[in-house]
Motif scaffolding. Structure first.
Motif, PDB file in Angstrom:
ATOM      1  N   ARG A 115      67.953 -21.218 155.255  1.00 42.06           N
ATOM      2  CA  ARG A 115      66.995 -22.075 154.552  1.00 42.06           C
ATOM      3  C   ARG A 115      65.999 -21.241 153.752  1.00 42.06           C
ATOM      4  NH1 ARG A 115      62.020 -24.474 156.072  1.00 42.06           N
ATOM      5  NH2 ARG A 115      61.644 -26.474 155.044  1.00 42.06           N
ATOM      6  N   ALA A 116      65.553 -20.131 154.342  1.00 43.21           N
ATOM      7  CA  ALA A 116      64.607 -19.259 153.642  1.00 43.21           C
ATOM      8  C   ALA A 116      65.223 -18.651 152.385  1.00 43.21           C
ATOM      9  CB  ALA A 116      64.130 -18.151 154.577  1.00 43.21           C
ATOM     10  N   HIS A 117      66.558 -18.574 152.365  1.00 45.06           N
ATOM     11  CA  HIS A 117      67.264 -18.046 151.195  1.00 45.06           C
ATOM     12  C   HIS A 117      67.808 -19.160 150.298  1.00 45.06           C
ATOM     13  CE1 HIS A 117      67.156 -14.320 153.567  1.00 45.06           C
ATOM     14  NE2 HIS A 117      67.353 -13.695 152.431  1.00 45.06           N
ATOM     15  N   GLY A 118      67.352 -20.403 150.549  1.00 45.32           N
ATOM     16  CA  GLY A 118      67.778 -21.516 149.721  1.00 45.32           C
ATOM     17  C   GLY A 118      69.221 -21.903 149.904  1.00 45.32           C
ATOM     18  N   ALA A 119      69.777 -21.638 151.091  1.00 45.54           N
ATOM     19  CA  ALA A 119      71.189 -21.925 151.347  1.00 45.54           C
ATOM     20  C   ALA A 119      71.347 -22.969 152.448  1.00 45.54           C
ATOM     21  CB  ALA A 119      71.931 -20.646 151.738  1.00 45.54           C
ATOM     22  N   LEU A 120      72.438 -23.691 152.377  1.00 47.15           N
ATOM     23  CA  LEU A 120      72.791 -24.703 153.371  1.00 47.15           C
ATOM     24  C   LEU A 120      73.729 -24.095 154.404  1.00 47.15           C
ATOM     25  CD1 LEU A 120      72.880 -27.801 154.170  1.00 47.15           C
ATOM     26  CD2 LEU A 120      74.952 -27.911 152.766  1.00 47.15           C
ATOM     27  N   LEU A 121      73.541 -24.446 155.681  1.00 48.08           N
ATOM     28  CA  LEU A 121      74.424 -23.972 156.739  1.00 48.08           C
ATOM     29  C   LEU A 121      75.419 -25.070 157.115  1.00 48.08           C
ATOM     30  CD1 LEU A 121      75.150 -21.826 158.918  1.00 48.08           C
ATOM     31  CD2 LEU A 121      73.568 -23.026 160.444  1.00 48.08           C
ATOM     32  N   ILE A 122      76.694 -24.692 157.193  1.00 51.62           N
ATOM     33  CA  ILE A 122      77.757 -25.584 157.660  1.00 51.62           C
ATOM     34  C   ILE A 122      78.355 -24.934 158.900  1.00 51.62           C
ATOM     35  CG2 ILE A 122      79.896 -26.776 157.079  1.00 51.62           C
ATOM     36  CD1 ILE A 122      79.232 -26.131 154.108  1.00 51.62           C
ATOM     37  N   ASN A 123      78.356 -25.655 160.029  1.00 54.50           N
ATOM     38  CA  ASN A 123      78.900 -25.029 161.235  1.00 54.50           C
ATOM     39  C   ASN A 123      79.984 -25.877 161.880  1.00 54.50           C
ATOM     40  OD1 ASN A 123      77.568 -26.985 162.838  1.00 54.50           O
ATOM     41  ND2 ASN A 123      75.769 -25.677 163.060  1.00 54.50           N
ATOM     42  N   GLY A 124      80.739 -25.220 162.740  1.00 55.86           N
ATOM     43  CA  GLY A 124      81.808 -25.881 163.467  1.00 55.86           C
ATOM     44  C   GLY A 124      82.166 -25.086 164.695  1.00 55.86           C
ATOM     45  N   SER A 125      82.921 -25.703 165.598  1.00 54.92           N
ATOM     46  CA  SER A 125      83.263 -25.084 166.880  1.00 54.92           C
ATOM     47  C   SER A 125      84.747 -24.744 166.938  1.00 54.92           C
ATOM     48  CB  SER A 125      82.904 -26.038 168.022  1.00 54.92           C
ATOM     49  OG  SER A 125      83.393 -25.542 169.253  1.00 54.92           O
ATOM     50  N   SER A 126      85.026 -23.541 167.437  1.00 55.80           N
ATOM     51  CA  SER A 126      86.419 -23.111 167.620  1.00 55.80           C
ATOM     52  C   SER A 126      86.980 -23.561 168.960  1.00 55.80           C
ATOM     53  CB  SER A 126      86.511 -21.585 167.542  1.00 55.80           C
ATOM     54  OG  SER A 126      85.895 -20.983 168.675  1.00 55.80           O
ATOM     55  N   ALA A 127      86.097 -24.003 169.872  1.00 56.42           N
ATOM     56  CA  ALA A 127      86.507 -24.398 171.227  1.00 56.42           C
ATOM     57  C   ALA A 127      87.270 -23.276 171.921  1.00 56.42           C
ATOM     58  CB  ALA A 127      87.330 -25.685 171.203  1.00 56.42           C
TER      59      ALA A 127
ATOM     60  N   LEU B 153      79.079 -21.121 159.712  1.00 55.23           N
ATOM     61  CA  LEU B 153      78.876 -20.562 161.048  1.00 55.23           C
ATOM     62  C   LEU B 153      79.972 -21.099 161.957  1.00 55.23           C
ATOM     63  CD1 LEU B 153      77.283 -19.114 163.318  1.00 55.23           C
ATOM     64  CD2 LEU B 153      75.839 -21.161 163.479  1.00 55.23           C
ATOM     65  N   VAL B 154      80.784 -20.196 162.505  1.00 58.78           N
ATOM     66  CA  VAL B 154      81.849 -20.570 163.425  1.00 58.78           C
ATOM     67  C   VAL B 154      81.401 -20.219 164.836  1.00 58.78           C
ATOM     68  CG1 VAL B 154      84.268 -20.254 164.061  1.00 58.78           C
ATOM     69  CG2 VAL B 154      83.593 -20.156 161.653  1.00 58.78           C
ATOM     70  N   LEU B 155      81.145 -21.244 165.654  1.00 56.07           N
ATOM     71  CA  LEU B 155      80.673 -21.075 167.020  1.00 56.07           C
ATOM     72  C   LEU B 155      81.827 -21.216 168.012  1.00 56.07           C
ATOM     73  CD1 LEU B 155      77.568 -23.372 166.723  1.00 56.07           C
ATOM     74  CD2 LEU B 155      77.452 -20.919 167.068  1.00 56.07           C
ATOM     75  N   GLU B 156      81.581 -20.812 169.248  1.00 55.16           N
ATOM     76  CA  GLU B 156      82.573 -21.035 170.298  1.00 55.16           C
ATOM     77  C   GLU B 156      82.532 -22.481 170.770  1.00 55.16           C
ATOM     78  OE1 GLU B 156      83.164 -20.254 175.033  1.00 55.16           O
ATOM     79  OE2 GLU B 156      81.748 -19.002 173.944  1.00 55.16           O
ATOM     80  N   ASP B 157      81.332 -22.948 171.149  1.00 54.73           N
ATOM     81  CA  ASP B 157      81.201 -24.289 171.716  1.00 54.73           C
ATOM     82  C   ASP B 157      79.821 -24.830 171.374  1.00 54.73           C
ATOM     83  OD1 ASP B 157      81.094 -26.585 173.193  1.00 54.73           O
ATOM     84  OD2 ASP B 157      81.491 -25.661 175.134  1.00 54.73           O
ATOM     85  N   LEU B 158      79.769 -25.856 170.549  1.00 53.16           N
ATOM     86  CA  LEU B 158      78.483 -26.427 170.133  1.00 53.16           C
ATOM     87  C   LEU B 158      77.696 -26.992 171.302  1.00 53.16           C
ATOM     88  CD1 LEU B 158      79.681 -28.263 166.904  1.00 53.16           C
ATOM     89  CD2 LEU B 158      78.141 -26.311 166.993  1.00 53.16           C
ATOM     90  N   ALA B 159      78.386 -27.323 172.410  1.00 55.00           N
ATOM     91  CA  ALA B 159      77.706 -27.903 173.568  1.00 55.00           C
ATOM     92  C   ALA B 159      77.084 -26.847 174.474  1.00 55.00           C
ATOM     93  CB  ALA B 159      78.687 -28.759 174.377  1.00 55.00           C
ATOM     94  N   ASP B 160      77.427 -25.583 174.280  1.00 55.19           N
ATOM     95  CA  ASP B 160      76.885 -24.518 175.131  1.00 55.19           C
ATOM     96  C   ASP B 160      75.439 -24.250 174.739  1.00 55.19           C
ATOM     97  OD1 ASP B 160      76.162 -22.065 176.345  1.00 55.19           O
ATOM     98  OD2 ASP B 160      78.227 -21.375 176.319  1.00 55.19           O
ATOM     99  N   PRO B 161      74.487 -24.371 175.683  1.00 47.88           N
ATOM    100  CA  PRO B 161      73.070 -24.184 175.323  1.00 47.88           C
ATOM    101  C   PRO B 161      72.739 -22.813 174.763  1.00 47.88           C
ATOM    102  CG  PRO B 161      73.342 -24.627 177.703  1.00 47.88           C
ATOM    103  CD  PRO B 161      74.686 -24.737 177.080  1.00 47.88           C
ATOM    104  N   PHE B 162      73.580 -21.807 175.052  1.00 46.74           N
ATOM    105  CA  PHE B 162      73.332 -20.467 174.517  1.00 46.74           C
ATOM    106  C   PHE B 162      73.351 -20.473 172.991  1.00 46.74           C
ATOM    107  CE2 PHE B 162      75.146 -16.446 172.903  1.00 46.74           C
ATOM    108  CZ  PHE B 162      74.151 -15.564 173.299  1.00 46.74           C
ATOM    109  N   TYR B 163      74.213 -21.320 172.414  1.00 47.10           N
ATOM    110  CA  TYR B 163      74.402 -21.272 170.971  1.00 47.10           C
ATOM    111  C   TYR B 163      73.388 -22.111 170.204  1.00 47.10           C
ATOM    112  CZ  TYR B 163      78.715 -18.921 172.141  1.00 47.10           C
ATOM    113  OH  TYR B 163      79.621 -18.023 172.637  1.00 47.10           O
ATOM    114  N   GLY B 164      72.591 -22.922 170.885  1.00 49.53           N
ATOM    115  CA  GLY B 164      71.581 -23.711 170.202  1.00 49.53           C
ATOM    116  C   GLY B 164      70.572 -22.858 169.451  1.00 49.53           C
ATOM    117  N   PRO B 165      69.847 -21.954 170.152  1.00 48.30           N
ATOM    118  CA  PRO B 165      68.872 -21.125 169.439  1.00 48.30           C
ATOM    119  C   PRO B 165      69.509 -20.164 168.445  1.00 48.30           C
ATOM    120  CG  PRO B 165      69.018 -20.500 171.771  1.00 48.30           C
ATOM    121  CD  PRO B 165      69.770 -21.776 171.613  1.00 48.30           C
ATOM    122  N   LEU B 166      70.752 -19.725 168.734  1.00 51.92           N
ATOM    123  CA  LEU B 166      71.446 -18.837 167.804  1.00 51.92           C
ATOM    124  C   LEU B 166      71.723 -19.572 166.499  1.00 51.92           C
ATOM    125  CD1 LEU B 166      74.388 -16.453 168.702  1.00 51.92           C
ATOM    126  CD2 LEU B 166      74.440 -17.822 166.612  1.00 51.92           C
ATOM    127  N   SER B 167      72.255 -20.787 166.605  1.00 52.05           N
ATOM    128  CA  SER B 167      72.561 -21.582 165.424  1.00 52.05           C
ATOM    129  C   SER B 167      71.295 -21.905 164.634  1.00 52.05           C
ATOM    130  CB  SER B 167      73.264 -22.881 165.843  1.00 52.05           C
ATOM    131  OG  SER B 167      73.480 -23.719 164.732  1.00 52.05           O
TER     132      SER B 167
END
Length: 346
Positions: free
Chosen positions: A100-112, A78-92
């Motif tokens: 998780r429901a599909h048995g997969a791990l999520l790896i995320n990072g911020s493009s700033a 998952l490539v986000l704009e800004d991990l600190a932006d509260p908008f992206y919390g529920p999205l992430s």
């Protein structure tokens, strides 16, 4: 058979298998497989017995073996704009729950909000062989992902569309939401309405500006370009823009704020004024309902954006790679709390 801390030790080793579960529950191996994988065709009583056996034995599904048989790594990026932006919390979080429901791990990072950093991060995730990507784009040219997509990396863009490639996209109705918010101000008597938004190269900012102009045009109102300010969401820039619109012989009587960061700064500016100024913001934010007056907003469903994008991603991974890319647009919602219902000074 010896008892362990996690239940009965397996006859096939320390880790219980589906055969152990089947033996304990008194059912066939296929029945256990159906329960473990959430498939239909099992009676409630049988499912209960299997679940009790799973709990007693401490059985865990071997996802790694399952995904390797399918040629996957059981991970998505998952490539986000800004991990600190509260908008992206529920999205992430929504993306993570679907993964998780599909048995997969999520790896995320911020493009700033840096296109080069977005590309570097997305390709780094692909190099680590993620099965798919969910991308909130910072750039406007995503041809660099074409080889990865052709190689089977399922890719879905969310919040903003991909640039120069065809790909699945999940968006909010930014145009319609902004038009509704400005129309709400017009309905409450405002004719001089300011718009303060994000940088014009950003899709969401451009669409919200377009919605603002459409609402003004629908009402037969001419937009003075001094009422429009686009740029960074830096508090100093937004404050300067708001103060300029609110001064002079004919100041604006209402402001439409283009995102939650702009709205918060405008709230601070308005707190220092004595006269009434109406405000509607795009994006809800924490404590907006507790201010006096509460802040009227156009709310997006960030969780629904993330969930829809992730579900689309896994549909592709589960055999939908040849389906044509789809653009999905989710509705926004006007939440009236008082700040947008203030009439202009007479």
């Amino acid at each position: 058979m010896a008892e362990t801390a996690r239940g009965t030790e397996s006859r096939y080793g320390n880790r219980p298998t589906m055969k152990d579960v089947a033996a304990r529950a008194g059912v066939g191996l296929k029945t256990v497989s159906r329960v473990v994988n959430g498939e239909s065709g099992v009676t409630p009583d049988t499912e209960r017995r299997v679940q009790e056996a799973i709990e007693a034995l401490g059985f865990r599904r071997n996802d790694s073996a399952r995904v390797l048989r399918k040629g996957r790594t059981a991970s998505i990026g998952l490539v986000l704009e800004d991990l600190a932006d509260p908008f992206y919390g529920p999205l992430s979080r929504a993306v993570e729950e679907v993964a998780r429901a599909h048995g997969a791990l999520l790896i995320n990072g911020s493009s700033a909000e840096d296109p080069d950093r977005e590309q570097e991060l997305a390709l780094a995730l692909c190099a680590r062989r993620v099965d798919g990507l969910v991308v909130i784009p910072a750039g406007d040219d995503h041809r660099y992902l074409e080889p990865e997509i052709k190689a089977g990396v399922a890719t879905v863009f969310v919040d903003r569309p991909a640039g120069r490639i065809e790909a699945d996209t999940v968006l909010s109705d930014n145009f319609g939401g902004a038009r509704d918010g400005v129309a709400h101000l017009i309905e409450h008597g405002h004719r001089r309405i300011g718009f303060i938004g994000d940088q014009p190269r950003i899709h969401t900012a451009a669409e919200r500006l377009r919605g603002y102009r459409a609402a003004m045009e629908d009402a037969g109102l001419t937009v003075d370009e001094a009422w429009v300010s686009l740029g960074t969401t830096d508090a100093g820039r937004v404050r300067t823009a708001a103060e300029a619109m609110l001064s002079g012989p004919e100041p604006v009587t209402a402001i439409f704020a283009g995102n939650n960061r702009v709205t918060v700064t405008v709230v601070r500016v308005l707190a220092g004024l004595s006269g009434p100024v109406a405000l509607v913001g795009f994006d809800d934010f924490e404590l907006a309902d507790l201010l006096q007056p509460g802040v009227t907003v156009i709310a997006q469903d960030a969780a629904a954006l993330g969930r829809t994008a992730a579900e689309r991603l896994f549909r592709r991974l589960d055999g939908g790679q040849d389906v044509a890319p789809e653009r999905i647009e989710l509705a926004t919602r006007l939440i009236a709390r008082g700040s947008g219902e203030i009439g202009p000074a007479r």
